[in-house]
Design an enzyme around this catalytic site. Structure first.
Site, PDB file in Angstrom:
ATOM      1  N   HIS A 139       0.824  -1.201   0.000  1.00 43.27           N
ATOM      2  CA  HIS A 139       0.000   0.000   0.000  1.00 43.27           C
ATOM      3  C   HIS A 139       0.863   1.258   0.000  1.00 43.27           C
ATOM      4  O   HIS A 139       0.558   2.234  -0.671  1.00 43.27           O
ATOM      5  CB  HIS A 139      -0.907  -0.026   1.231  1.00 43.27           C
ATOM      6  CG  HIS A 139      -1.874   1.103   1.298  1.00 43.27           C
ATOM      7  ND1 HIS A 139      -3.160   0.998   0.832  1.00 43.27           N
ATOM      8  CD2 HIS A 139      -1.749   2.358   1.760  1.00 43.27           C
ATOM      9  CE1 HIS A 139      -3.780   2.146   1.001  1.00 43.27           C
ATOM     10  NE2 HIS A 139      -2.960   2.994   1.571  1.00 43.27           N
ATOM     11  N   HIS A 178     -10.632   2.363  -1.303  1.00 48.50           N
ATOM     12  CA  HIS A 178     -10.823   1.987   0.095  1.00 48.50           C
ATOM     13  C   HIS A 178     -11.585   0.671   0.109  1.00 48.50           C
ATOM     14  O   HIS A 178     -12.654   0.552   0.708  1.00 48.50           O
ATOM     15  CB  HIS A 178     -11.550   3.096   0.867  1.00 48.50           C
ATOM     16  CG  HIS A 178     -10.869   3.422   2.159  1.00 48.50           C
ATOM     17  ND1 HIS A 178     -11.536   3.593   3.336  1.00 48.50           N
ATOM     18  CD2 HIS A 178      -9.561   3.571   2.460  1.00 48.50           C
ATOM     19  CE1 HIS A 178     -10.665   3.855   4.300  1.00 48.50           C
ATOM     20  NE2 HIS A 178      -9.455   3.850   3.794  1.00 48.50           N
TER      21      HIS A 178
END
Lengths: 769, 271
Positions: A74, A120
């Site tokens: 990430h 998300h």
């Protein structure tokens, strides 16, 4: 396996342990990574071990956690960076002002616009309401920390089918529950912070059943002199943490996002989902913009993935300095947090400001005015180390080069083109009327009004082209939405999403190109000139060669087309591991395109304007049905995925924009899902006007070939229009009546506005109840 | 020409203040965005402001303090406890007060609307309740101007004319206490307090979606009996220009946004 013996508790009055990596076997290293939730591979654990061996000491838990955050997929894009660098990063047209947390492009002489989109996904799959809300919160901070006022939100969403027959996989939630939760989360957060949610998309496919995708984009506007770097200014700057307090919510968010979801994710990872608070965010936006516009701040950065551990290191490194932080000064939601928890928590609504010492007081005063917490937690020092103290005890001392130069992999890729491996099977189609109405009612095509009426898409008073175009409360879809970000000028921003996961699933390279083509088509359709893109690349597990192959091909397709057009991608996000035991999501490279509209008063919309006007197709229809809505709905297989000719796209855009500039085009709609028949039907719905349209063969009505628009032209301007266009155009018919009379080869259908509206508008309310 | 000073009042969660200020600026007034703490003196002295120094008070839309209790309740409570005397004096001096959306909710919670028995009622006499659809509704709405009398708000909007102002709220259904519903409505009519009612494009008092919330008697906006306090759910500040009308590309001829005459009327009334 017991790992107790590797943890050596330090004799201090709080939780602090050293981890004896040097004494650990390979199996124990692997187990440690799992046990501590680090998501580091064995190789990475070994690299950490060797680093500390070299230093002659053991890492603390704070240090180990910190490294895990910084090295997560990430945060450091270790699997995708090589690919992005090759295809996307370098594109520049001299108008890129910044490539920070958000990209910033030139808007006009005085202003820039900021753009970014990110995912998300995993939090939303576990806790849809909170996951989506905090997604909005995060993307808004990315724009804010450039010094920009957020002016628009965009949210493409991908779920399993609402009309699912059968059961959802273990550990995942019903699509209807997820849609409802995600939409409410975006609504309640976006509406409260006063940023209009102006466009998006709602996609349904079985591949998203276990792993929905929630992509959130934000666009902002910034005076060039207020543009900030996400960096400290220099030695002596104070680090001011402002906004929300820090708690146990959102611990291990990034490491959770860097692994596949499983049936156990719910229990294990709920704590990784942060809690949003829009009413802390709203004044935080005001306060940050106010101190920034007064010139009191040297740099800002938002606290997102990895929390403090990432923001401090990245800001210091970007400013060529080190930093010292008094971690115990961080305001907490609850007492009793261990230092490592404070350091990596992803609690929401937090921003870090680097402020020259002399300005600290005035900054704190402004935050106090807005009742927003702001605390000096550290200072910028020479060198390249970050050090942390907790009640006078040094708990972390890391070399920024080691910390932030995470691993980078060139993992194996397997390049396949699925559409080439499958024999094409054309579907057996019912009559033209049934096909057209069926496509209009398909959840992937049907009206999304049920969603966008719940989003405040008009707050700030600058939304010129809204999600619906046409007659009030009877509109059709818009292609791009247009906002006028500054009330005193006529220049506008056109925003549009481009993505076709089914094209990408069948042929990722062409699908990647089609994402860009679609965003361009949509922007041009309202009269905007495409200017830049930001992309959110949602793919499966990159450790599987065929998944990484999809990513590489899609990115190559996007990059090749964007480079040809000279349009930069100054920001973006990669979301991998969108995969469960039942498989990966369709490769989903979502593009948010931004266009410049020279004068919003000349914008064009999709709704038909006047009886008697002519309808033309701009572009060329080919027999390309791979991934098409027609094949998906009526049982076709294989087929060629629509290709893009970059040269044709560029010429089409130029000619369309100049025709619009001369006022030759009364309405315009891009041709995408469902093809020509659906494009014309939607134009009819928006204008509440019928049309008579004829194409040579039935397939031409439903092909999804790229680079096409349907345009409406007044009879008196037809001559001028026809002679102005050098790309292929075809006269389709005329506007008029109360129905769409469609002739396609041997097929004929007459579809009343009423029946079409019922099919198109009825689907989502019926499925969502 | 006298400068018209407008106080655009905000707290955390107020989020329509930029366009509200823009609305007044575009008709030649001098708006200032003022945080409630500046009126209460909870700020450094150079930021201190006095309500009395303004000609107009505007309460813009948003979600003040999150609207987690009842919409507008917290903002109203803070205003009432810290600024009650100044507010009453402002209203009794005949100066215009306008509340839009959340601002309307605040005025009702404050007792400044409908205020049929005095400047400010002790307890709220009405409520803006959850929309009949149960959802947040962001959509264009058409409003007929119903007030016969003169006042600061409607000089530029003739009686019976229809303006387009978009609505965007989850709680906009005007309700009165059970048992007094009919009587309250009658008194509102007698007092000429109904300013705007929702209509459809044919000018009829239609139901959903033209009336987006199920409000009693299709009421979109009301004023106090004196006519100088107006509350309305739809947002006139979002239609200052013709290009923010939802159908502007198919309706040539409109010169400006339908919201502008309201702000022009207010400013001209105090000039």
């Amino acid at each position: 396996m017991s790992l107790e013996h590797l943890f050596i508790k330090r004799p201090v009055p709080f939780h602090l342990a050293e981890i004896d990596l040097a004494a650990a076997t390979d199996d124990e290293l692997k187990a440690l990574s799992g046990e501590m939730g680090l998501s580091l591979s064995l190789e990475e654990m070994r690299r950490v071990r060797d680093h500390f061996k070299g230093l002659g000491r053991r890492p603390t838990d704070v240090e180990l956690e910190s490294i895990a955050q910084a090295w997560s997929e990430h945060c450091c894009y270790k699997s995708s960076k090589v690919i992005l660098r090759e295809h996307i990063f370098g594109i520049d047209n001299g108008r890129v002002l910044s490539r920070g947390d958000a990209g910033v492009m030139e808007f006009d002489d005085e202003y820039g616009y900021a753009l970014r989109i990110e995912s998300h996904n995993h939090p939303s799959a576990i806790e849809p309401y909170g996951g989506a809300a905090t997604g909005i919160g995060g993307i808004v901070r990315d724009v804010l920390c450039m010094g920009a006022q957020p002016v628009a939100l965009v949210d493409p969403l991908f779920f399993g089918p609402l009309d699912l027959k059968g059961k959802v996989p273990a550990g995942s939630k019903a699509p209807k529950y997820l849609v409802s939760g995600v939409v409410s989360g975006i609504r309640d957060y976006g509406n409260r912070i006063g940023v209009p949610t102006v466009c998006g998309g709602l996609f349904f496919d079985e591949s998203y059943l276990g792993n929905c995708l929630v992509n959130v984009g934000c666009v902002g506007i910034v005076r060039k002199r207020d543009l900030r770097r996400n960096a400290v200014g220099g030695v002596g700057d104070r680090l001011i943490l402002c906004g929300g307090r820090t708690g146990r919510d959102g611990i291990h968010g990034v490491t959770f996002a860097s692994a596949e979801l499983s049936a156990r994710s719910e229990d294990e990872s709920r704590g990784a989902v942060q809690l949003g608070d829009p009413i802390t965010k709203e004044p935080l936006i005001h306060a940050c913009l106010e101190v920034n516009s007064l010139g009191l701040v040297s740099g800002m950065k938002d606290l997102g993935g990895g929390g403090l551990s990432c923001v401090v290191g990245e800001m210091a490194l970007a400013g060529g300095c080190g930093a010292e932080v008094d971690l115990h000064r961080v305001p907490l939601k609850e007492s009793g947090l261990a230092p490592w928890e404070v350091w990596v928590s992803e609690s929401q609504e937090r921003m870090m400001l680097a402020v020259p010492e002399g300005n600290v007081e005035r900054v704190l005063e402004t935050f106090a005015m807005w009742d927003v917490d702001a605390t000096v937690i550290g200072r910028v020092v020479p060198g390249n180390h970050v050090t942390l103290e907790w009640l006078g005890v040094r708990v972390l001392d890391l070399d920024l080069d080691f910390l932030t130069k995470g691993p980078e992999y060139c993992r194996p890729c397997k390049m396949e083109v699925r559409s080439r491996q499958t024999e094409e099977v054309t579907p057996k189609l019912p009559d033209l009327r049934t096909v057209t109405l069926g496509l209009l009612a398909d959840p992937n095509i049907a009206s999304k009004e049920w969603v966008f009426r719940m989003y405040d898409h008009e707050v700030r008073g600058g939304t010129v082209i809204k999600p619906a175009s046409g007659r009030m409360n009877r509109g059709g879809p818009s292609d791009a939405t247009v906002i006028r970000p500054l009330p005193d000028r006529e220049r506008g921003l056109a925003l549009a999403v481009g993505v076709n996961p089914w094209f990408c699933g069948a042929d990722a390279y062409r699908g990647g190109m089609a994402s860009i083509d679609e965003a361009c088509r949509n922007i041009v359709a309202v009269g905007g000139r495409p200017d830049s893109f930001t992309d959110c690349l949602n793919f499966g597990n990159p450790e599987r060669p065929e998944r990484l192959g999809e990513l590489r091909q899609a990115v190559a397709g996007m990059g090749d087309l964007a480079r040809y057009l000279g349009l930069p991608v100054p920001s973006g996000n990669v979301s991998l591991y969108n995969e469960t035991a039942s498989g990966a999501v369709l490769p989903t490279p979502t593009v948010l395109g931004v266009g410049i509209v020279e004068d919003v008063r000349r914008c064009v919309t999709t709704d038909l304007k006047r009886e008697g006007n002519a309808l033309y197709l701009v572009g060329e229809t080919r027999r390309e049905f791979g991934g098409s809505a027609l094949y998906r709905r009526f049982g076709g297989r294989g087929g060629e995925v629509p290709a893009v000719s970059p040269e044709r796209l560029r010429r089409s855009m130029d000619e369309m924009l100049s025709a619009m500039g001369e006022g030759l085009i009364a309405s315009c709609h891009d041709v995408s899902d469902g093809g020509l028949a659906i494009a014309v039907a939607e134009m009819c719905l928006g204008g509440d006007l019928g049309a008579a349209v004829e194409v040579g063969a039935e397939w031409e009505a439903f092909s999804e070939s790229n680079t096409r628009w349907v345009v409406e032209v007044e009879p008196s301007r037809e001559g001028k229009f026809v002679s102005a266009m050098t790309v292929p155009i075809t006269r389709l018919g005329t506007v008029g009546g109360r129905s769409l009379r469609l002739i396609a080869g041997k097929g004929r259908a007459s579809l009343s506005l009423r029946d079409m509206r019922k099919a198109w508008s009825g689907t989502l309310p019926r499925l969502m109840g | 020409m006298k400068a018209v000073r407008v106080c655009v009042l905000r707290i955390e969660g107020t989020n329509c203040e930029d366009e509200a200020a823009q609305a007044f600026a575009s008709v030649g007034a001098s708006p200032e965005k003022v945080h409630l703490k500046q009126l209460l003196g909870q700020c450094p002295s150079d930021r201190r402001r006095e309500l009395d120094s303004y000609d107009v008070l505007m309460l813009p839309g948003g979600f003040s303090a999150g609207d987690y209790v009842r919409a507008g309740a917290i903002f109203a409570a803070r205003l009432k406890s810290g600024l009650r005397k100044e507010l009453v004096a402002f209203v009794e001096a005949g100066r215009p007060v306008i509340g839009v959306c959340n601002g309307f909710q605040v005025l009702v919670e404050l007792g400044l609307l409908p205020a049929m028995d005095g400047t400010m009622a002790e307890a709220p006499e009405a409520a803006l309740y959850t929309n009949d659809s149960g959802r947040f509704e962001c959509r264009p709405t058409l409003l007929r101007q119903e007030r016969r009398g003169k006042g600061p708000f409607t000089a530029g909007i003739p009686h019976g004319s229809v303006v387009m102002c978009p609505s965007a709220h989850a709680e906009g259904k005007l309700m009165f206490p059970r048992g007094t519903r009919r009587r309250t409505l009658e008194r509102l009519l007698e007092n000429d307090q109904i300013v705007f009612r929702y209509v459809n494009p044919d000018g009829e008092y239609a139901g959903y979606p033209w009336c987006p919330n199920g409000s009693i008697y299709n009421i979109a906006g009301i004023c106090n009996p004196a006519g100088n306090v107006l509350g309305m759910m739809p947002h006139p500040e979002r239609v200052l220009r013709r290009e923010t009308h939802p159908d502007w590309t198919r309706t040539p001829g409109r010169e400006e946004g339908d919201g502008l005459p309201l702000f022009r009327s207010i400013v001209e009334s105090v000039r």
